[in-house]
Design a protein around this motif. Structure first.
Motif: not given
Lengths: 76, 477
Positions: A4, A8-9, A11-12, A57, B68, B71-72, B252, B256, B395
């Protein structure tokens, strides 16, 4: 996997800072707001504010073209 | 309703577990809400507000944060799922680390952690029937009947039926929560504001942390919120729910808006807090909501609230059974015992597992009595240990199967040791969180010491589920 974006990170991280790490600042009864103890009010407010941060985000990630897929029907 | 859903879709393993990967925003939202708002919401949250006070706020803290986190991590998980035809959480470890052993171990952790969660639902159902029948029906036969129903439901309808049943239960629960949350304080205090004012006068310490406890202070709050928000989507059933989405973008958007759904939670707290003043001598906090409703309203209304609670427990249990059974059949039994099984045979075995898991959880529920929140915390501490393997797997290219395995074993051992010896919280911190830190450390160190064999998700690796319905499965590059 695509990571990401930094924006965006960040904002999180706002909701994390507001409802988790800062507990010592807002865990109190007074001042009462709308008849709720301050800690209850604060956390309820963040139920509403978190979607705002994450909406930001979302906009960032969408404009960056994250999760582009067949069904992605967003106009942006 | 769930049974009807069956007729519109041919039921193979793909349909039964991930609904053919065709769910849009509304269905995914309902499925996820159905999973996350369980009996625990209903009885556990009010129970903790009653018996512990301030520390119950950790629930309100982690609720938005877990979305949150989702979301990622969910959209990339979904993408891998589509690329490789994944159906379970262990499948993810299988394609990322290419180790059947690690995948089987992950499946084992998932199934074992699901049992206390299932037990939460069964115990909740038992409490509801006991209170709602004014003690007329014993808890044990009630639990047995209810669970036979849940088992049959999952057996026949699979994930699509569950999503539709979620709609009914969400509506009922929402109505019950809103009504009870506003009406109970009105009956005894004239409103929510006056109730808090009265409580702040009588027991001001109950409203802040550590409340009625000695060791659930701010350190515990921070570590518990972190553990829970990281760990939540590590539950095999929540993890697998992301595969039902039509696109990553659906997930996503879902992340939200989901925090808004948490607005029913404070209403549950309020009911529990009313009970502090109205019913000060309740032995079991988990009974506070039902008892105060029974005391304040006519019997038919208690029936309605009890019905909403019971349906909630049953939907949640159905989802947990579905996930647990599929994990067991697909990632534990097939690779280890019978590698030649076809998907049809796996589906059949998964259905038999539904029955076995149901009986197992029922057995534990009948023979033990711990509070609902405590049960859930044990499961969370275990399942959250999967977090490093998932996040680093997504990641980082440097993480190895050996690293993840050693980290997982380290985390699980520390969590179980601290919890079973009664040292949770440990020095004011959540034991599961301490275990997670050691887990991350061990995963990192061992990964750096072992050679990288798989550095990410390889599109060339064929899909691990033999596609049978041909819809949305397999690589679409």
């Amino acid at each position: 996997m695509k990571r990401p974006s930094l924006g965006a990170v960040l904002l999180g991280l706002i909701p994390f800072a507001a409802t988790c790490f800062s507990v010592g600042l807002w865990d109190r009864v007074y001042p009462m707001v709308f008849g709720l103890p301050f800690n209850f009010f604060w956390l309820i407010a963040w139920l509403l504010l978190t979607p705002l941060c994450m909406w930001g985000a979302y906009r960032l990630e969408v404009s960056r073209g994250a999760d582009d897929d067949r069904a992605g029907s967003g106009a942006r | 309703m769930g049974f009807v859903a069956r007729f519109h879709h041919k039921m193979d393993l793909e349909q039964w577990t991930v609904g053919g990967r065709g769910f849009g925003l509304v269905l995914v939202w309902l499925l996820m809400a159905g999973e996350i708002y369980t009996t625990f919401t209903f009885l556990g949250a009010s129970g903790w507000a009653y018996s512990r006070g301030g520390p119950v706020l950790y629930i309100l803290g982690y609720l938005p944060l877990m979305y949150v986190v989702s979301f990622y991590i969910l959209p990339p998980i979904w993408e891998v799922g589509r690329m490789h035809g994944l159906q379970t959480q262990a499948d993810f470890f299988q394609v990322r680390y290419r180790s059947s052993f690690l995948a089987a171990f992950v499946a084992l952790v998932g199934v074992v952690c699901l049992i206390p969660y299932l037990q939460v639902q069964i115990t909740g159902l038992g409490l509801i029937v006991e209170v709602a029948s004014f003690g007329g029906i014993d808890r044990t036969p009630a639990m047995i009947i209810a669970f036979a129903l849940v088992g049959a439901f999952v057996f026949v309808s699979g994930v699509r039926g569950v999503a539709w049943a979620s709609i009914v239960k969400d509506l009922l629960l929402l109505l019950a929560a809103v009504f009870v949350g506003f009406a109970v304080p009105r009956v005894y205090f004239g409103g929510i504001g006056p109730m808090f004012a009265a409580l702040a006068r009588a027991k001001p310490a109950h409203l802040v942390m550590p409340g009625a406890t000695k060791d659930l202070g701010h350190g515990w709050y921070i570590t518990s919120v972190l553990l829970t928000s990281f760990g939540c989507y590590m539950w095999p059933q929540f993890f697998a729910a992301s595969f039902t989405a039509r696109s990553g973008r659906v997930l996503r958007r879902n992340a939200v808006i989901m925090p808004l759904y948490g607005i029913t939670m404070p209403l549950m707290f309020i009911v529990g807090l009313c009970a502090v003043l109205v019913l000060p001598d309740l032995g079991n906090g988990d009974l506070s909501l039902l008892t105060i409703v029974r005391k304040s309203f006519p019997a038919w209304f208690l029936g309605l609230v009890g019905g909403a609670g019971a349906l909630t427990a049953m939907v949640a249990a159905a989802i947990q059974l579905l996930a647990g059974a599929t994990l067991y059949a697909k990632n534990l039994w097939r690779p280890i015992v019978a590698p030649g099984m076809t998907d049809q045979q796996v589906a059949r075995l998964a259905k038999i597992m539904v029955l076995i898991l149901t009986s197992g959880a029922l057995f534990f529920a009948i023979h033990s009595s711990i509070s609902l929140v405590s049960l859930l915390l044990v499961g969370y501490a275990g399942v959250a240990q999967l977090f490093p393997g998932v996040v680093l797997g997504l990641f980082s290219r440097r993480v190895t199967a050996e690293g993840v395995f050693v980290g997982l074993v380290t985390g699980l051992s520390i969590a179980m040791f601290l919890m079973l010896t009664g040292q949770d919280p440990y020095r004011g911190l959540n034991a599961g969180f301490i275990a997670l830190c050691f887990n991350f450390g061990a995963t990192g160190v061992v990964s750096l010491l072992t050679p990288v064999r798989v550095a990410g998700f390889d599109k060339a690796v064929p899909s691990i589920a033999a596609p049978q319905s041909g819809k949305g499965v397999g690589p679409t590059v």
